[in-house]
Enzyme design. Structure first.
Site: not given
Length: 735
Positions: A266-268, A270
């Site tokens: 995941s993006d941080w 997200g």
């Protein structure tokens, strides 16, 4: 006890089976010479459910757990695509103040794309991969390949331009170069993360055709051709689901259709929902809000969606064990490809070779946009008084910008590079304008007086033989920066007015822009020369001085179009619902007509077109020829022509091959890039240049059939050195 066996290394692992009364241990040998899939299945068979779940979420800001009991190491990630980020505290974003984590800053990826040179992309990936390996990182969080849709996107400088074919050609060698070092490239942000405003929740609506033809090809190339080992989801939503756990993007397209065997991270911050995170293709969850530590405090890492809630769901029978095993299998596969690879090289850090690579990439990416009366090059000794004006001549361009901000071993500013090239006594510097300090997430104006700065710069310009104005954007909030988009197309901080005032006192004023985005140029007809310099990394000053002096002949080409005004851009033409949306939904109304596809199809004159860039030498082109005028849909087209350097110095030209379908059953762009080749020629040299293009690349995505279709009929092929400068045409019939 295990023993070392001839020809391979064996690891002694104790597998423990827990029971109510006792703990049984069995010796297991994991042979690193065995195929990775066997090692993965072996390790998976030894792990408890708790250990598998622990793999799937963060344990610190930039790491996730391995399985210490089995000797399986943690996964350590690092920003970013332009250099290896400094070490931070375990549970904080702030730097840990190490003394040995200052990296080499490489040029931004817009500069790399502007080289139109896949060989340099391989060098870039190899070099930054060596730095990541030396710092013992498992995964490099880059490169980024989101399409340049609007010049206001604050993060465009991290990406590879507006054309999906160019981005595809440049991302593949980058990924391969990084992963040759035993470090996973993490291609981001998948997908449709084309703006920073409302990025955490904006719901993007786009046609299947635009999705497949414009926004997915570079990701697909990274996966299928580059064999990328990891992909990062994006913050935004697509058709009502966040992209970090989006069933269509991650399960159906990425993992099923493209057969991706790597992991999705995941993006941080997200991730938003346990059910979707479990079932919709996410493997590792990072950055979900925490102000605690691993097992204590408020909002600890164990509270992540893929932590205790996931474990409880497994034990309660809510989630299938097969789903957990698939996630763990992918994570283990990445670990065995990287940290536990028997063939992993050692890497190196801030080496002379990396500085040389950064300088070469920067030089080839610089784009000469205008050069009346041969203002450039400026040979050493030609002028006694050179005025350098503009904050970007002295400002650090490696800090700021968000997650790509770097702590560097050194940075040569443009001002220092020019002083080193021409000598201190010939350079006079004035700031001219000033922005505020580099602050993430907020904007703060400079405390310096703008009128006084302008007055001082004008006095310096009056007394100079020539003026080099070095301005543009910077990496502050609302500039080229993560977390917020630009507010307007014009240059900030009063620069347009400053340039006009400088021209009044010295007409020999050239503009050098450092930016990752297009800007408006109301002074374009007044200045004799313009150079687009990008963010050039540690060797910025040396590279600019090399090109300005003529030691290097510029050969960069624009990887995106420069509009004359914002409304000329396709994303902005349709109003706010197209960009930036209504804060809830957004509709990509320009559809497949992104960038030059929009300008050329709608016959809108850009300020500077895609693929454009001048040289200090000149080239002539022969008419293109083709091996046959009829080809089958599954065939390959071979086109050739002769390119001649008719000037007096060595140089490089980029041949660009565009395809047009005049009579089509569907709406099409006026032309689409399908091949390019950068050709280096000595002064007076001629060379036969051949381009081979698969006819399958002429296909459009048929939404009703969910498949790619190559239409039969006549196609026009256009050969040129930009999307607007066509040197030759030919027609071929596809059966």
């Amino acid at each position: 006890m295990s023993t070392l066996k001839t020809g391979f290394v064996s690891f002694f692992i104790t597998a423990m089976t827990l029971s109510a009364s006792a703990q049984k241990t069995t010796p297991i040998y994991l042979d690193v010479t065995q195929p990775i899939e066997e090692r993965v299945e072996n390790a998976l068979s030894l792990m408890t459910t708790e250990e598998k779940v622990a793999l799937c979420h963060a344990q610190s800001k930039f790491s996730s757990k391995g399985a210490a009991r089995l000797g399986i190491p943690e996964v350590w990630t690092s920003d970013g695509p332009h250099g290896i980020r400094e070490e931070v505290y375990w549970d904080e974003w702030s730097g840990a103040q190490w003394t040995n984590d200052s990296c080499t800053a490489f040029p931004a990826l817009t500069c790399l794309a502007a080289t139109f040179n896949p060989e340099l992309s391989l060098l870039y990936g190899k070099s930054i991969g060596e730095e990541a390996r030396y710092r013992n990182k498992t995964m490099l969080l880059g490169p980024g390949v989101n399409i340049y849709r609007t010049p206001l996107n604050g993060r465009n400088f991290e990406y590879m331009g507006e054309d999906p074919y160019l981005a595809s050609c440049m991302v593949v060698p980058y990924v391969q170069g990084v992963q040759a070092n035993g470090v996973a490239a993490c291609v981001k942000h998948f997908a449709l993360n084309n703006q920073e405003k409302w990025r955490g929740h904006i719901n993007v609506n786009v046609s299947d055709r635009a999705l497949y033809e414009i926004y997915l090809p570079a990701f697909k190339a990274a996966v299928q051709e580059g064999q990328a080992w990891s992909i990062m989801g994006s913050y935004n939503q697509f058709r009502g689901e966040h992209c970090c756990h989006n069933d269509l993007l991650l399960n159906k397209i990425l993992k099923k259709d493209w057969e991706f065997d790597g992991l999705v991270i995941s993006d941080w911050g997200g991730v938003h929902n346990t059910d979707q995170a479990v079932n919709n293709g996410l493997d590792i969850e990072m950055g979900t809000y925490t102000n605690g530590l691993t097992t204590s405090g408020h909002f600890p890492y164990s509270d992540y969606y893929l932590a205790d809630p996931f474990l409880k769901g497994i034990k309660d029978g809510k989630y299938e064990m097969a789903v957990l095993d698939d996630k763990a299998r992918r994570i283990l596969r990445l670990i065995f490809r990287t940290t536990m690879s028997a063939n992993r090289p050692f890497g190196r850090f801030v080496s002379p070779e990396h500085s040389e690579a950064a300088r070469k990439i920067a030089c080839e990416g610089i784009v000469l946009l205008k050069n009346n009366e041969e203002f450039f090059p400026i040979p050493v000794g030609k002028y006694k008084k050179i005025a350098v004006i503009g904050e970007n001549a002295s400002r650090s361009m490696v800090i700021g910008g968000g997650s790509s901000s770097l702590k560097v071993a050194y940075e040569v500013s443009p001002l220092q590079g020019l002083k080193d090239k021409y000598g201190d006594k010939h350079i006079t510097y004035s700031l001219g304008y000033a922005s505020g300090p580099s602050l993430y997430g907020r904007e703060e104006p400079s405390k310096l007086d703008a009128d006084s700065l302008m007055a001082a710069a004008i006095e310096v310009a009056k007394d100079a033989d020539i003026v080099l104005y070095i301005g543009g954007l910077n990496k502050n909030h609302f500039q080229d920066c993560e977390g917020g988009d630009r507010k307007f197309l014009d240059l900030p901080f009063g620069q347009d007015k400053l340039i006009d005032e400088l021209l009044k006192v010295n007409k020999n004023t050239a503009v050098v822009l450092l930016s990752g985005n297009a800007v408006a140029m109301p002074w374009v007809d007044k200045v004799p020369a313009i150079m687009q310099g990008w963010y050039l990394g540690a060797e910025a000053g040396n590279a600019l001085a090399d090109v300005i002096s003529g030691d290097v002949n510029p050969s960069g080409k624009l990887p995106f179009s420069f509009p004359k005004k914002l409304e000329d851009n396709g994303a902005h033409f349709f109003g706010e619902l197209s960009y930036p949306g209504d804060s809830i939904d957004q509709y990509y109304k320009e559809d497949i007509l992104v960038g030059y596809r929009w300008f050329d199809t709608k016959k809108i004159e850009p300020l500077f077109p895609f693929g454009y860039g001048l040289s200090y030498t000149s080239f002539t082109w022969s008419e293109p020829e083709v091996d046959r005028n009829e080809v089958k849909a599954d065939g390959t087209l071979k086109v050739w022509f002769t390119l001649t350097n008719t000037g007096k110095i060595d140089g490089a030209e980029t041949a660009q091959f565009y395809v047009s379908k005049p009579k089509s059953e569907v709406a099409r762009a006026a032309k689409e890039l399908k091949a390019f080749k950068k050709v280096f020629l000595k002064a007076g040299e001629s060379r036969l240049v051949t381009l081979e293009v698969p006819v399958s690349s002429f296909a459009y995505y048929n939404e009703s059939k969910s498949s790619w279709i190559v239409e039969p009929g006549n196609y026009t092929f256009l050969l040129g050195n930009s999307s607007r400068d066509i040197k030759g045409k030919l027609t071929v019939n596809v059966e």
